[in-house]
Write an enzyme that holds these catalytic residues in place. Sequence first.
Site, PDB file in Angstrom:
ATOM      1  N   HIS A  86       0.853  -1.188   0.000  1.00 57.00           N
ATOM      2  CA  HIS A  86       0.000   0.000   0.000  1.00 57.00           C
ATOM      3  C   HIS A  86       0.888   1.238   0.000  1.00 57.00           C
ATOM      4  O   HIS A  86       0.725   2.123  -0.814  1.00 57.00           O
ATOM      5  CB  HIS A  86      -0.923  -0.007   1.225  1.00 57.00           C
ATOM      6  N   GLU A 145       0.558   8.024  -3.720  1.00 61.36           N
ATOM      7  CA  GLU A 145       1.521   7.648  -2.679  1.00 61.36           C
ATOM      8  C   GLU A 145       2.751   8.559  -2.724  1.00 61.36           C
ATOM      9  O   GLU A 145       3.286   8.955  -1.677  1.00 61.36           O
ATOM     10  CB  GLU A 145       1.934   6.186  -2.844  1.00 61.36           C
ATOM     11  N   HIS A 149       3.135  11.005   0.417  1.00 53.37           N
ATOM     12  CA  HIS A 149       4.114  10.420   1.337  1.00 53.37           C
ATOM     13  C   HIS A 149       5.558  10.568   0.871  1.00 53.37           C
ATOM     14  O   HIS A 149       6.446  10.909   1.656  1.00 53.37           O
ATOM     15  CB  HIS A 149       3.787   8.939   1.560  1.00 53.37           C
TER      16      HIS A 149
END
Length: 274
Positions: A86, A145, A149
């Site tokens: 993930h 992502e 992040h």
Amino acid sequence: MLFFSSSTSIIHSAVAVLIASALTLTTANPLQRQHSFFTTNATCPIDTISCSNSHVSPCCSPTNGLLVLALQWDTRWGPSNAFTVHGLWPDTCEGKQLPANGCDPARSYTNISSIIRASDISLLADMNTYWPSNKGDNNWFWTHEWVKHGTCVSTLHPECYTEDAYRPHQEVADYFRTILDLRNKYDLYKVLAKHGVVPTEPETGRRPKNTYSLKQFKQAILSEWGVEPNVRCIGRRLQEVFLWFKVRGRDSYYLVEPHGRDSCGAISYQRKTT
């Protein structure tokens, strides 16, 4: 046009300009100036632990030094004998989440697939295998992502590279490769199987009966790696396993005790249908 009455005035003005320029360079954020590369990795202490020294350069130790590797179990996606990724999510040292829009708008790239393809075709193949989107749009997933992040990993800012080692978007490939390397190193499927926790036959209905206990999951991982994970479920169905990390030096990740919560009681860990 301005004219000065003497050479003394000219000298004073020149000195003032030099002082102003020096102050601007001193007060600017070192990770925001353009075309300024890190001198050498040798300037970073190799034994610094993230979250232990606020005076270390953000190029030498992640500013957001508590990170969670989220590994998914979706019966519709990925190899039958592997958890898929993930993401790797940096948190503050207090365990708080970072802004939803990431940490660097200037590097909010939307073409992650193209960047990876141009950088490392084998990495792209691995991402397609071990990091698929359950919505069928891998580029969208990877972009999300990266923006949310990846831009928050301070040691991967372009200015943290030496000038001769940096290629455009190098930090993007390094981020995704680091995560896949962690997934390979911490092979959840293999460790769980080693301790007798293997996928069961698929069941229908909202409350599968063939289940494992949360203790069985956590004990298997604790026995192998010395720390417990967080385990997340939707109802009884296994959704994700979180492994928590800090970082030694710039990029040596090591496991630490969990900082999150479990959401499972009985866990249905079913065989994939792929």
